[in-house]
Design a protein around this motif. Structure first.
Motif: not given
Length: 136
Positions: A7, A9, A21, A99, A103, A105
């Motif tokens: 995930e 963000n 990330a 949310l 994000k 996924n």
């Protein structure tokens, strides 16, 4: 079947990947060198309403796809990307959450070796049987 998930963000309005990330994407891509039979599913989610949320979620998903293609040379045809906008999300307890920001996924889905070996295109065996049974 899902093999690995991550995930990513994003802060509100941001589409640039953070160092954290990139590390998560590096970890997923590391296992893909010389692999066959996989698809990387990239789903973007963003706060907001309507087309603004959808375009924002696409922009975040695009940044993930761009990173995987340019930095890890993952073929584009192995990636399935979708911008989900502000679609409801469920947390680990099964509750729907709102949310903040956005994000993405990322899910690595692999076929098992046994599935690849036994998989045949649909309809082909029947056509061969019909051809061999037809009188000439």
């Amino acid at each position: 079947k899902p093999a690995t998930q991550a995930e990513i963000n994003f802060k509100p309005g941001q589409t640039v990947l953070s160092a954290k990330a990139k590390e998560a994407l590096d970890e997923i891509a590391q296992n893909l060198k010389d692999q066959k039979g996989y698809i990387v599913e990239v789903q973007g989610f963003a706060a907001g309403r309507g087309s603004a949320a959808i375009s924002s979620s696409h922009a975040m998903a695009d940044s993930v796809v761009r990173y995987l293609v340019l930095n890890h040379e993952i073929p584009v045809y192995r990636i399935f990307e979708v911008g989900m906008g502000n679609a409801p999300q469920q947390n680990a307890e099964g509750k729907t959450t709102k949310l903040r920001g956005g994000k993405v996924n990322v899910t690595l889905m692999k076929n098992g070796i046994d599935q690849l070996a036994t998989a045949q295109p649909t309809g082909q065996p029947q056509q061969q049987q019909q051809m061999s049974q037809s009188p000439q």
